[in-house]
Write a protein that holds these residues in place. Structure first.
Motif: not given
Length: 1169
Positions: A877, A914, A1001
């Motif tokens: 990520h 994010n 998101g």
């Protein structure tokens, strides 16, 4: 025993009326004293008697107080029938009552349950109970006490009965005293000693008796008559002594068996209570007239010493005689207070309060420890010092000395001019012993027990503290009041020497010229007039016998073995061989004996040398004569005698030590080759010491001493000589060969070193050689053939790369070596540096590498699998975030950007979604929002732009953006509050148009399907992830997809359609019904609820798929593969086979041409998949 008053206080009320002190209690740590005085409870500081605080709560006289063992609370009981519980902070927390006045209270030492006793009943209370359980009794309770284990409570009553109850108040034992109600029990106490096998209860009644009972009720011993009414009994913390007070207006000290030892403190009224401070020798008394007196008890050491026998008092009533050599001990029980002890030869004198007992040994055996009573002198004596001789006892009282026979007849008396400070028996015939006496005025006298006249030996100006006389009676050692040790010659009265820091002194009984003295934590040994030899020792020296020093430390005597080597060598330095021999006889090591013999021979003291040889068991006179000849310089005669006695080696050693190598060769002749080699070796040693190294090396080689030869050659760097020697050596001679290799390495001749290691077959050393020389290619070629050395090469290679700032290569080398932890550590440091230096593209790459490292560790280490997989997803990520932020950062910091506005818009929107939580280090929310706002405004997404500017207003904006941001914020408000429809993303699963700012998101707001983004433009790709049913393996799924089952195509044709109102023609273009595609059917069902429902496919669906429409992320174990179906086959998508990032094919090809590698994981384009 002495009682020293520490502090005294007298308690009055406001009208100056004396308040009787009925009870006292110490806090368990001894810091506070609780006092029952009048109707108040007083709290004192035990250190100085300061009254901390008076506590008021009772309305009548307080009779009793008690403190809990845990120190958290204490209780007080009063004539007002109430009990008050107080905290340690002196706050009252609870009050309860009885029907009569409270007589006594006691806390259970284990459960902290409180027993409170009144005239008619007793109660049991504990903190966890709401009520007090009470029990009736037949008589008034006067005292109470718990056993050490807290299981039983003893109650002393007015009718002379002691009732022992369990924790529930039930009577278990009843002790009826013979006096009955005429002898009320006034005080009881359990012995707190942990050494006693039974619980012992001390009972004092007003029949003026002290008795002891076991828990069972059985009496121990007889009643002790007191001659006063006892009011209080209290044990010391360890149970060794009892303190008792009462109507005799004093407190007295008793043994635990009831033997009176002495008076603690005389008062002017009854002593109602006395207590001992926990774990100390302090006693406090409480009196009728309000006096509180605090005393310190000082127990003096009562002991005597004669040579190796030491007698001392134990428990005040016993005498223990200890043999300091054999460590044997014998106990003599006197059952009365032992006041003085004296010991001499076979005699032992013990002074008791009313008599003196004279003991003698049972036999003349030096180790006999059986004493028997010889005489009893039944008379009371007052004396400061007691001395015993063979037929007399000597009593010292200040200035007076009295000599008494064992039948108490006074035979002699001497009156001194000053106080007697020290007295000692110095021996002599039986009945005519001599005494050494030291006076306060500095006079030192010698007295014989059969002579009425004292002889003055000498007089000094300072007071005497300690005395001792040497064995020959020729020297006198004195320690004075200034701690100075002075040694005199008795005959000439001359002061021979003096030494500071002395508290006691003793002459050696076996050596005339040796004495020792102690002081300042050191033991000092002095021989003759040599400097003092010191070593650490605590205590007082009281005797010195041979090599043993007797030392008294606190209450214990110990025999310390002291080697006599130091004084022996002091004599040898002065060439005093006879004296050195005498010292050696006291106790030295074997090497010391040899040194003595050698020194004596060198000093031509043959008599001492011969005695030493005899002591060692050497009796060969010819051998001794040979040694004498050698020391006299008659070497050839010595050599003949050595050969004659069979000691050829001594002759050879003599010649070689004298460098007479030619004589040595002649002496050997055609002897054993071993001896010839030995001679060559010694000659080589001499050449080496004479600084002729090349000759020495040649000689060593001739003698076969290769190691020594190599050392010399190597030290001087003679490489040619070393190469010849190494090539001549056999491969079995590993130690010399290894040493040659070390020198070749030292002088950078790595080729020769490698040749030697190859000769030896030592591959490990060869690998290490290449590593040390940084010859990595040779090392790698060795590793290819011998993989067991992988760690030995790759780890130092990685460290070398890291030292030369080639960190990425170092990380790969650590990885190859299997050192995952080091590889991860290097990567973490590289990542941190990249973020700090704003190299976000590098940071993304390093995070990706870190994630793959974690995946490798998870695969190899099952224990860390969960932790590493968690880290893998986190690092993946972060890698994506830094990869995206790299473009945003460049756009914000550089004047021009190569990215199109749509790409920057997509990137900043992806990043914004994010960054809902805390942003990772280095990623700026301000930059992200500003880039999003500017691109949104440019592309017509005004709603997004306004939202971004609003968010920015809550953040700290750099001054360089302030003006332009404020202007943009104003101008965007003039635009319509909507977003351009061309920018709205669509979900390819459910065909829902998603808002640009999505509360889900990067997922669909309807079906919750995560969007798949292109890793270059961050547009949403027409891909939907699907999952396999549980019973389908990855291999089977791939094989089913690869089947490529053909689909049935329909022909285009016109179709007629009729109805009641109309008739029409429709062109059927062969478009396939969505229901005909099984995968599409899986997508089109209605979503229910908020949870994401993944697309799950079976074998039939997999067969229907085309291979070109499916993308598979083939993750290594332990991860599962991921499957994606393209819903727009015409859109060409490329996936990197290394990092599994998806790209539009045209973008990917362009980026690969630019960078020659994957833009995300940097995999070279020519590297095989």
């Amino acid at each position: 025993m002495r009682a020293v008053p520490t502090w005294i206080d007298k308690v009055h009320d406001r009208d100056k009326v004396e308040q009787c002190i009925y009870d006292l209690a110490f806090r368990p740590d001894g810091s506070q004293l609780i006092v029952a005085a009048g109707n108040r409870v007083l709290v004192y500081d035990t250190a100085d008697g300061t009254l901390i605080q008076p506590l008021k709560g009772h309305k009548d006289t307080v009779y009793c107080v008690a403190y809990a063992k845990d120190g958290k609370r204490f209780a007080s009981g009063s004539a007002d029938k109430s009990i008050i519980i107080w905290t340690s902070k002196l706050e009252g927390i609870l009050k309860y009552t009885h029907n009569d006045s409270i007589q006594c209270v006691a806390y259970n030492p284990v459960t902290h349950q409180l027993a409170s006793c009144s005239s008619g009943d007793f109660g049991l209370w504990s903190p966890e109970q709401k009520s007090v359980s009470k029990h009736k009794v037949s008589s008034k309770i006067t005292c109470c006490g718990w056993t050490n284990d807290g299981q039983y409570l003893a109650l002393g009553m007015m009718n002379g009965v002691v009732s022992i109850r369990n924790k529930n108040g039930e009577e278990k034992v009843k002790i009826e005293r013979p006096g009955g109600s005429s002898s009320p029990i006034w005080s009881i106490a359990w012995n707190p000693s942990k050494d006693e096998h039974n619980d012992i209860l001390a009972v004092a009644d007003w029949g003026q008796r002290l008795s002891f009972y076991q828990l069972s009720g059985k009496q121990m011993g007889k009643d002790r008559q007191l001659n006063f009414d006892p009011c209080c009994v209290s044990f010391f913390s360890k149970g060794e002594y009892i303190v008792m007070g009462g109507s005799d207006k004093q407190a007295s000290l008793y043994t635990k068996d009831g033997v009176r030892l002495g008076t603690i403190g005389e008062q002017s009224s009854w002593v109602w209570t006395c207590r001992v401070k926990p774990d100390s020798n302090y006693v406090v008394l409480g009196c009728q007239d309000g006096t509180i007196a605090f005393f310190q008890l000082i127990f003096s050491t009562v002991h005597g010493l004669y040579k190796d026998r030491y007698a001392y008092r134990d428990s005040m009533t016993d005498v223990i005689v200890q043999h300091l050599i054999t460590e044997q001990k014998v106990r003599i029980k006197c059952r009365e207070l032992v006041k003085k002890i004296a010991i001499y030869r076979s005699r032992l004198a013990i002074q008791l309060p009313e008599k003196i007992l004279i003991y003698e040994l049972h036999s003349d055996d030096s180790s006999d420890m059986h004493y028997r009573v010889k005489e009893k002198i039944c008379k009371r004596f007052e004396c400061n010092l007691l001395v015993v001789c063979s037929q007399h006892i000597i009593l010292c009282q200040e200035k007076r000395l009295q000599c008494l026979s064992f039948t108490a007849v006074r035979e002699k008396e001497w009156l001194m001019e000053s106080l007697i400070r020290y007295i000692k028996v110095i021996g002599g015939p039986s009945g005519r012993e001599g005494l050494l006496v030291g006076l306060k005025n500095g006079a030192i006298l010698k007295i014989f027990v059969d002579n009425p006249f004292a002889i003055t030996l000498l007089k000094q100006n300072t007071s005497v503290r300690c005395l001792d006389m040497s064995t020959s009676r020729s020297k006198l050692a004195v320690v004075d009041e200034h701690n100075t040790c002075l040694v005199y010659d008795i005959n000439t009265k001359e002061l021979l020497f003096q030494e500071p820091n002395a508290n006691s002194v003793a002459w050696n009984t076996q050596c005339e010229d040796m004495l020792c003295f102690s002081g300042s934590g050191y033991l000092n040994i002095k021989a003759s007039n040599f400097p003092v030899h010191q070593q650490k020792l605590q205590g007082f020296v009281v005797g010195y016998n041979g090599s043993k020093i007797f030392c008294l430390h606190v209450y214990s005597m110990a025999a310390v073995e002291v080697p006599q080597s130091a004084p022996m060598y002091q004599y040898l330095e002065r060439r005093m061989f006879q004296e050195a021999y005498q010292i050696a006889c006291l106790g030295v090591t074997d090497n010391d004996w040899k040194d003595l013999a050698t020194e004596a021979l060198e000093g031509l003291d043959f008599h001492t040398a011969k005695k030493e040889r005899k002591k060692r068991g050497e009796s060969n006179n010819q051998l001794f004569l040979a040694d004498v000849y050698a020391y006299q310089g008659k070497f050839h005669e010595a050599a003949k005698l050595y050969r004659k006695t069979g000691h050829d080696s001594r002759a050879l050693s003599m010649y070689t030590d004298l460098r007479m190598f030619e004589y040595a060769k002649d002496f050997l002749g055609s002897a054993d080759p071993k001896d010839t080699k030995l001679l060559m070796k010694k000659q080589a040693d001499w050449a080496k010491n004479s600084k002729e190294p090349r000759a020495a090396a040649d000689m060593y080689l001739t003698a076969g001493e290769h190691m020594k030869a190599i050392e010399i050659i190597g030290e001087h760097g003679w490489m040619d000589m070393l190469i010849d020697l190494a090539r001549k050596l056999d491969k079995a001679e590993r130690e010399p060969l290894s040493r040659c290799a070390v020198f070749f390495k030292k002088f950078n001749h790595h080729g020769y070193a490698a040749e030697i290691y190859n000769k030896m077959g030592d591959l490990k050393a060869l690998v290490q050689l290449h590593v040390d020389a940084r010859h990595w290619d040779e090392a790698f070629s060795l590793v290819e053939k011998h993989s067991q050395f992988r760690d030995d090469v790759y780890v130092p290679y990685a460290q070398w790369l890291a030292e030369h700032d080639r960190f990425e290569e170092a990380q790969r080398a650590f990885h190859k070596a299997g050192r995952q932890a080091e590889a991860v550590r290097v990567l973490e440091q590289l990542t941190h540096n990249a973020v700090v230096e704003s190299r976000f593209n590098d940071a993304s790459y390093y995070y990706w590498m870190l994630s793959m490292q974690c995946l490798d560790i998870a695969r190899d280490n099952t224990e860390k699998k969960e932790e590493m997989l968690k880290k893998f997803h986190s690092f993946q990520h972060l890698a994506e975030l830094y990869h995206v932020y790299h473009s945003v950062h460049r756009y914000m910091s550089e004047p021009f950007s190569s990215n199109m506005p749509e790409i920057l818009f997509n990137i900043s929107r992806f990043l914004f979604h994010n960054l809902t939580r805390d942003a990772p280090m280095g990623i700026s929310k301000v930059d992200t929002l500003y880039a999003l706002a500017k691109q949104s405004k440019l592309l017509g997404a005004y709603k997004v732009a306004r939202h971004a500017f609003e968010k920015l207003q809550g953040l700290k904006i750099p001054s360089r953006y302030q003006d332009s941001m404020e202007l943009s914020c104003l101008t965007v408000r003039s635009k319509p509050y909507r977003d351009s429809e061309d920018l709205i993303p669509m979900c390819y699963r459910c065909s829902t148009n998603n808002p640009l700012l999505n509360n889900q998101g990067n997922s669909c707001i309807n079906c919750r399907q995560p969007f798949i983004y292109s890793a270059s433009s961050y547009e949403v790709l027409p891909l939907v992830e699907f999952y396999l049913e549980d019973d389908i393996s990855d291999e089977e799924a791939v094989s089913l997809i690869d089947l490529e089952v053909p689909r049935v195509q329909t022909n285009s044709s016109w179709q007629e359609m009729s109805s009641a109102e109309s008739q029409c023609l429709r062109m059927d273009d062969g478009t396939e019904d969505p229901e005909d595609d099984p995968f599409t059917a899986k997508l089109s069902f209605e979503q229910g609820g908020r949870a994401f429902v993944p697309v799950l496919v079976n074998r039939a669906v997999l067969r229907s798929m085309s291979r070109r429409d499916v993308l598979i992320k083939r993750w290594p174990r332990p991860l599962s593969w991921q499957y994606y179906r393209s819903l727009l086959p015409d859109v060409s998508i490329t996936m990197c086979p290394s990092c599994f990032q998806m790209f539009h094919s045209e973008d990917y090809e362009l980026l690969v041409l630019q960078h020659n590698c994957c833009p995300y994981c940097r995999r070279p384009i020519d590297e095989p998949s």
